[in-house]
Scaffold this active site. Structure first.
Site, PDB file in Angstrom:
ATOM      1  N   SER A  56       0.830  -1.218   0.000  1.00  0.00           N
ATOM      2  CA  SER A  56       0.000   0.000   0.000  1.00  0.00           C
ATOM      3  C   SER A  56       0.857   1.257   0.000  1.00  0.00           C
ATOM      4  O   SER A  56       0.473   2.276  -0.572  1.00  0.00           O
ATOM      5  CB  SER A  56      -0.909   0.027   1.232  1.00  0.00           C
ATOM      6  OG  SER A  56      -1.886  -0.965   1.149  1.00  0.00           O
ATOM      7  N   TRP A  59       1.371   2.935  -3.137  1.00  0.00           N
ATOM      8  CA  TRP A  59       0.194   3.594  -3.712  1.00  0.00           C
ATOM      9  C   TRP A  59      -0.159   4.880  -2.984  1.00  0.00           C
ATOM     10  O   TRP A  59      -1.090   5.577  -3.380  1.00  0.00           O
ATOM     11  CB  TRP A  59      -1.012   2.651  -3.637  1.00  0.00           C
ATOM     12  CG  TRP A  59      -0.946   1.465  -4.539  1.00  0.00           C
ATOM     13  CD1 TRP A  59       0.181   0.835  -5.014  1.00  0.00           C
ATOM     14  CD2 TRP A  59      -2.055   0.741  -5.090  1.00  0.00           C
ATOM     15  NE1 TRP A  59      -0.169  -0.238  -5.801  1.00  0.00           N
ATOM     16  CE2 TRP A  59      -1.535  -0.317  -5.870  1.00  0.00           C
ATOM     17  CE3 TRP A  59      -3.435   0.878  -4.990  1.00  0.00           C
ATOM     18  CZ2 TRP A  59      -2.349  -1.226  -6.539  1.00  0.00           C
ATOM     19  CZ3 TRP A  59      -4.246  -0.021  -5.657  1.00  0.00           C
ATOM     20  CH2 TRP A  59      -3.707  -1.057  -6.426  1.00  0.00           C
ATOM     21  N   GLY A  63       1.023  12.339   1.096  1.00  0.00           N
ATOM     22  CA  GLY A  63       2.307  12.674   1.668  1.00  0.00           C
ATOM     23  C   GLY A  63       2.482  12.136   3.069  1.00  0.00           C
ATOM     24  O   GLY A  63       1.767  11.242   3.501  1.00  0.00           O
ATOM     25  N   GLU A 126      -3.763  19.034   3.955  1.00  0.00           N
ATOM     26  CA  GLU A 126      -4.878  18.155   3.592  1.00  0.00           C
ATOM     27  C   GLU A 126      -5.998  18.346   4.599  1.00  0.00           C
ATOM     28  O   GLU A 126      -5.850  19.083   5.581  1.00  0.00           O
ATOM     29  CB  GLU A 126      -4.412  16.690   3.546  1.00  0.00           C
ATOM     30  CG  GLU A 126      -3.462  16.427   2.381  1.00  0.00           C
ATOM     31  CD  GLU A 126      -3.027  14.987   2.299  1.00  0.00           C
ATOM     32  OE1 GLU A 126      -3.830  14.100   2.619  1.00  0.00           O
ATOM     33  OE2 GLU A 126      -1.868  14.756   1.929  1.00  0.00           O
ATOM     34  N   ASP A 219      -3.797 -10.293   6.491  1.00  0.00           N
ATOM     35  CA  ASP A 219      -3.046 -11.502   6.889  1.00  0.00           C
ATOM     36  C   ASP A 219      -2.508 -11.443   8.321  1.00  0.00           C
ATOM     37  O   ASP A 219      -2.688 -12.380   9.105  1.00  0.00           O
ATOM     38  CB  ASP A 219      -1.865 -11.731   5.938  1.00  0.00           C
ATOM     39  CG  ASP A 219      -2.312 -11.914   4.495  1.00  0.00           C
ATOM     40  OD1 ASP A 219      -3.485 -12.275   4.274  1.00  0.00           O
ATOM     41  OD2 ASP A 219      -1.481 -11.683   3.596  1.00  0.00           O
ATOM     42  N   HIS A 240     -12.287   6.485   2.062  1.00  0.00           N
ATOM     43  CA  HIS A 240     -11.805   7.762   1.516  1.00  0.00           C
ATOM     44  C   HIS A 240     -12.930   8.378   0.705  1.00  0.00           C
ATOM     45  O   HIS A 240     -13.602   7.686  -0.058  1.00  0.00           O
ATOM     46  CB  HIS A 240     -10.572   7.516   0.639  1.00  0.00           C
ATOM     47  CG  HIS A 240      -9.773   8.760   0.399  1.00  0.00           C
ATOM     48  ND1 HIS A 240     -10.210   9.763  -0.442  1.00  0.00           N
ATOM     49  CD2 HIS A 240      -8.579   9.168   0.887  1.00  0.00           C
ATOM     50  CE1 HIS A 240      -9.308  10.736  -0.453  1.00  0.00           C
ATOM     51  NE2 HIS A 240      -8.306  10.402   0.347  1.00  0.00           N
ATOM     52  N   ARG A 284     -12.226  13.216   7.354  1.00  0.00           N
ATOM     53  CA  ARG A 284     -12.486  12.318   6.231  1.00  0.00           C
ATOM     54  C   ARG A 284     -13.813  11.564   6.359  1.00  0.00           C
ATOM     55  O   ARG A 284     -14.521  11.373   5.377  1.00  0.00           O
ATOM     56  CB  ARG A 284     -11.323  11.321   6.190  1.00  0.00           C
ATOM     57  CG  ARG A 284     -11.165  10.606   4.922  1.00  0.00           C
ATOM     58  CD  ARG A 284      -9.890   9.810   4.949  1.00  0.00           C
ATOM     59  NE  ARG A 284      -8.756  10.586   4.487  1.00  0.00           N
ATOM     60  CZ  ARG A 284      -7.515  10.114   4.444  1.00  0.00           C
ATOM     61  NH1 ARG A 284      -7.258   8.893   4.844  1.00  0.00           N
ATOM     62  NH2 ARG A 284      -6.529  10.868   3.996  1.00  0.00           N
ATOM     63  N   HIS A 340     -10.388   2.496   2.440  1.00  0.00           N
ATOM     64  CA  HIS A 340      -9.041   3.073   2.334  1.00  0.00           C
ATOM     65  C   HIS A 340      -8.078   2.599   3.422  1.00  0.00           C
ATOM     66  O   HIS A 340      -6.926   2.314   3.141  1.00  0.00           O
ATOM     67  CB  HIS A 340      -9.175   4.595   2.386  1.00  0.00           C
ATOM     68  CG  HIS A 340      -7.900   5.347   2.205  1.00  0.00           C
ATOM     69  ND1 HIS A 340      -7.124   5.227   1.070  1.00  0.00           N
ATOM     70  CD2 HIS A 340      -7.251   6.234   3.017  1.00  0.00           C
ATOM     71  CE1 HIS A 340      -6.056   6.014   1.183  1.00  0.00           C
ATOM     72  NE2 HIS A 340      -6.094   6.621   2.362  1.00  0.00           N
ATOM     73  N   ARG A 375      -8.797   8.328  11.198  1.00  0.00           N
ATOM     74  CA  ARG A 375      -7.406   8.759  11.022  1.00  0.00           C
ATOM     75  C   ARG A 375      -7.305  10.102  10.291  1.00  0.00           C
ATOM     76  O   ARG A 375      -8.005  10.340   9.304  1.00  0.00           O
ATOM     77  CB  ARG A 375      -6.645   7.691  10.225  1.00  0.00           C
ATOM     78  CG  ARG A 375      -5.211   8.069   9.921  1.00  0.00           C
ATOM     79  CD  ARG A 375      -4.443   6.920   9.337  1.00  0.00           C
ATOM     80  NE  ARG A 375      -4.838   6.584   7.993  1.00  0.00           N
ATOM     81  CZ  ARG A 375      -4.496   7.251   6.903  1.00  0.00           C
ATOM     82  NH1 ARG A 375      -3.750   8.348   6.997  1.00  0.00           N
ATOM     83  NH2 ARG A 375      -4.892   6.848   5.714  1.00  0.00           N
TER      84      ARG A 375
HETATM   85  C1  SIN Z   1      -4.657  10.995   0.272  1.00  0.00           C
HETATM   86  O1  SIN Z   1      -3.699  11.311  -0.424  1.00  0.00           O
HETATM   87  O2  SIN Z   1      -5.752  11.544   0.212  1.00  0.00           O
HETATM   88  C2  SIN Z   1      -4.497   9.877   1.248  1.00  0.00           C
HETATM   89  C3  SIN Z   1      -3.621  10.289   2.331  1.00  0.00           C
HETATM   90  C4  SIN Z   1      -3.849   9.417   3.525  1.00  0.00           C
HETATM   91  O3  SIN Z   1      -4.521   8.401   3.444  1.00  0.00           O
HETATM   92  O4  SIN Z   1      -3.377   9.774   4.593  1.00  0.00           O
END
Ligand code: SIN
Length: 517
Positions: A56, A59, A63, A126, A219, A240, A284, A340, A375
C-alpha cells in the site's frame, strides 16, 4: 541474539533462523528492518509481494505529515479528526518522534526527493490539518519513499529480503511466538525468530472498492488473532471520500482539496459548506458520508479541479495522467467513497509490542491508538515509520536469547496437490465475502444487518476451514485471513452501538415501522 560487530554482518543465516523476522515490505516493515539492523540484529524481511508496487505504501499519494516544529498543533489535529477518541499518550509518541524520524530516515538516509519551493520544502495541507505541514512528491509520495527504502534494505548487510514468500501462520509455543510458517516450497517451511514483527498492511480486499493493492487481505491481523493476540478497534474502517467513481477506482488525493478543489453534486452545487464549517477540509469520515448522501440524493458527485491554485496537470501530473488514461477530459472528476484504511488492528504498545511474547505489529495491521475512530490524513506513513523504527530497535535488544528450536513446534504439512482448484474456490468465496462487507459493513451500519452479516461470514469461514483441511494454496490462506478479519470487524461493529468516527450506526427502526404504527 544481537550481533554487535558490523563487520561480521550476518543476515538471516540460511538455516531459517534469524534474530528479527519482519513480515511485510511497506514503510512500516522497512523501518522495522532498518531499526533492528541498525541495532545489530540479523533481520529477515519476508514479503508475499513481488516488489515494489504490491505494498500500500507504494500507492500512497498525499504525503507524510511532519509537525513543522509544532508537535502540539499536530496533536490537536489528530485528536480532533478522531473525534477525541485517539489515545493521548500514543499521539504524543507520534508527534514527539515525527520530525526526527522523517529527517533521519527519509531525508538524510534515503534522500527522498520531496518537492521543494526553492531551497525550502514545499509543505502542503490536507483535510482536517490546521496548517501546511505535509511533505510530498507530487501526489505519488509513497512510490518515492518506498522504492529507495526497499533498495536500502536490500543492500543492507544485516537484512535478507525474501520476496514472493507468504507467511501462513505464526509458530507458537506456550503462548510465545517463535516465527512463522511460510509457503516456500516444497511443503511449507518454518522461519524461526527471536522476535517476529508483523507489518502486513490493510484489508482493502475485503471490500468491492478499495484504494489498496489486491493483496491487502488482513493476513497479519488474522494470524495474530488465531494465535490469541489482542485485537482492537476493528469497527473503524476508514472510507476515503474521493476515489474515482468508475470501474477500477483510483484515489484522488485529499491534497487536491487541500489545494482548493471543490466537491459538486449532480446539480453542480457545492454542498460541503452546508455540512461542516471546514467544508471540503472536514474530517475524512464526515466528507465520505456527505459524498455518499449527495450521490444518493442527486446522482453523481464530482471533484472540481478547476479551482486549484495551479493547473491540475502542472500541480498533480500523475493524477492528471490517470484521468487521461480513463478518458476523463473534464475538470470535474466523478468520485465516490472507497475503502481506504483500517484504524484498528493488532493491539500494541508504544514500541509495537503485541500481547503475545516475542510478537510485534506495526503499520496498518496494528492498533497503536493514534487514530482512534478516524485517522487524520497523511499520518499513516508517519505512524508506520515511527512505530516501525521503535519496534525494530526494541525487538533487536529485547529477545530472550537464542531462537527457540524447531523441536518446539510441529509445522503442519501443506498440501499443494490442486493449486488451480483452490484459486477458483477462493475467487468465488471472495465475491461472497465482499458483497457481505459492502452491503452491511460499509459507511453506514444497521446493527441488525451487522448481526446477519456475522452469520453469513461465520458460514463462509466454516466452508473455507473445511476446504483448507484437505488442500492448500496461498489464495486459500488469504481467503481464510480475510474471513477471520471480516468476522473481527463484524463482531466489533456489533458490540459498539455508538456512532463515532468511521463507525456510523443508523437506526432504521423508524423507517421499518409499518405505516400507522
Ligand atoms: C490521500 O492522499 O488523500 C491519502 C492520504 C492518507 O490516506 O493519509
Amino acid at each position: 541474539m544481537v550481533n554487535d560487530d558490523p563487520a561480521a554482518a550476518p543476515a538471516a543465516d540460511g538455516d531459517d533462523r534469524t534474530d528479527v523476522l519482519v513480515v511485510g515490505s511497506g514503510i512500516a516493515g522497512c523501518a522495522a528492518a532498518l531499526g533492528a539492523a541498525r541495532d545489530g540484529a540479523a533481520v529477515c524481511l519476508l514479503t508475499k509481494a513481488s516488489r515494489p508496487d504490491e505494498a500500500s505504501t507504494d500507492w500512497a499519494q498525499g504525503g507524510i505529515s511532519t509537525t513543522r516544529g509544532d508537535p502540539e498543533s499536530l496533536k490537536q489535529d489528530v485528536l480532533a479528526a478522531s473525534a477525541g477518541t485517539a489515545d493521548d499518550a500514543a499521539v504524543d509518541v507520534l508527534v514527539e518522534n515525527a520530525d526526527e524520524a522523517v529527517l533521519d530516515v527519509l531525508v538524510d538516509t534515503l534522500d527522498v526527493d520531496f518537492d521543494r519551493d526553492g531551497e525550502e520544502f514545499d509543505y502542503t495541507r490536507e483535510a482536517a490539518h490546521s496548517t501546511e505541514r505535509i511533505l510530498h512528491v507530487d501526489a505519488s509520495t509513497g512510490t518515492h519513499i518506498l522504492r529507495p527504502f526497499l533498495q536500502y534494505v536490500d543492500d543492507h548487510d544485516r537484512i535478507e529480503v525474501r520476496d514472493d514468500t507468504a507467511a501462513l501462520d505464526l509458530l507458537t509455543h506456550e503462548g510465545a511466538v517463535h516465527g512463522v510458517l511460510t509457503d516456500e516450497t516444497p511443503s511449507g517451511q518454518p522461519i524461526y525468530a527471536t522476535a517476529t514483527i508483523l507489518a502486513t498492511g490493510g484489508i482493502g480486499s475485503l471490500y468491492g472498492r478499495s484504494t489498496n493493492p489486491d493483496g491487502a487481505t488482513g493476513d497479519g491481523i488474522a494470524m495474530a488473532a488465531l494465535a490469541g493476540a489482542d485485537i482492537a478497534d476493528m469497527e473503524y474502517v476508514q472510507f476515503h471520500p474521493t476515489a474515482y467513481a468508475g470501474d477500477d477506482p483510483f484515489l484522488l488525493s485529499e491534497a487536491l482539496r487541500g489545494e482548493g478543489a471543490h466537491l459538486l453534486n449532480a446539480d453542480g452545487e457545492r454542498f460541503m459548506p452546508d455540512v461542516h464549517p471546514d467544508a471540503e477540509l472536514a474530517p475524512r469520515d464526515v466528507v465520505a458520508r456527505a459524498v455518499a448522501d449527495e450521490r444518493d440524493r442527486t446522482g453523481d458527485v464530482f471533484l472540481d479541479v478547476s479551482t486549484l491554485a495551479e493547473p491540475f496537470a502542472d500541480a498533480f501530473p500523475n493524477l492528471a495522467s490517470k484521468c487521461e488514461e480513463r478518458g476523463i477530459e473534464s475538470e470535474r472528476i466523478p468520485v465516490a467513497p472507497c475503502e481506504h484504511f483500517l484504524c484498528g488492528g493488532i493491539d500494541v504498545d508504544d514500541r509495537g509490542r503485541a500481547s503475545l511474547a516475542n510478537l510485534y505489529a506495526v503499520g496498518e495491521c496494528s492498533r497503536t491508538g493514534v487514530h482512534g475512530a478516524n485517522r487524520l490524513a497523511s499520518t499513516s506513513l508517519l505512524e508506520g515509520l515511527v512505530w516501525g523504527l521503535r519496534a525494530g530497535e526494541t525487538a533487536a535488544v529485547a529477545g530472550p536469547g537464542e531462537p527457540t528450536g524447531p523441536e518446539t513446534v510441529d509445522p503442519p504439512e501443506l498440501r499443494n496437490s490442486d493449486p488451480e482448484l483452490p484459486a477458483r474456490f477462493a475467487a468465488e468465496k471472495f465475491t461472497r465475502l465482499r458483497r457481505t462487507m459492502d452491503a452491511f459493513l460499509g459507511l453506514e451500519r444497521d446493527l441488525d444487518d451487522v448481526a446477519r452479516a456475522g452469520s453469513v461470514l461465520r458460514r463462509l469461514k466454516g466452508e473455507v476451514d473445511a476446504y483448507t483441511r484437505t488442500r492448500t494454496s496461498r489464495s486459500l490462506y488469504e481467503l481464510r485471513n480475510a474471513c477471520v478479519t471480516a468476522l473481527l470487524i463484524a463482531q466489533a461493529a456489533r458490540e459498539n452501538p455508538e456512532s463515532v468516527g468511521c463507525h456510523h450506526v443508523v437506526d432504521d427502526s423508524v423507517a421499518n415501522e409499518a405505516p400507522g404504527q
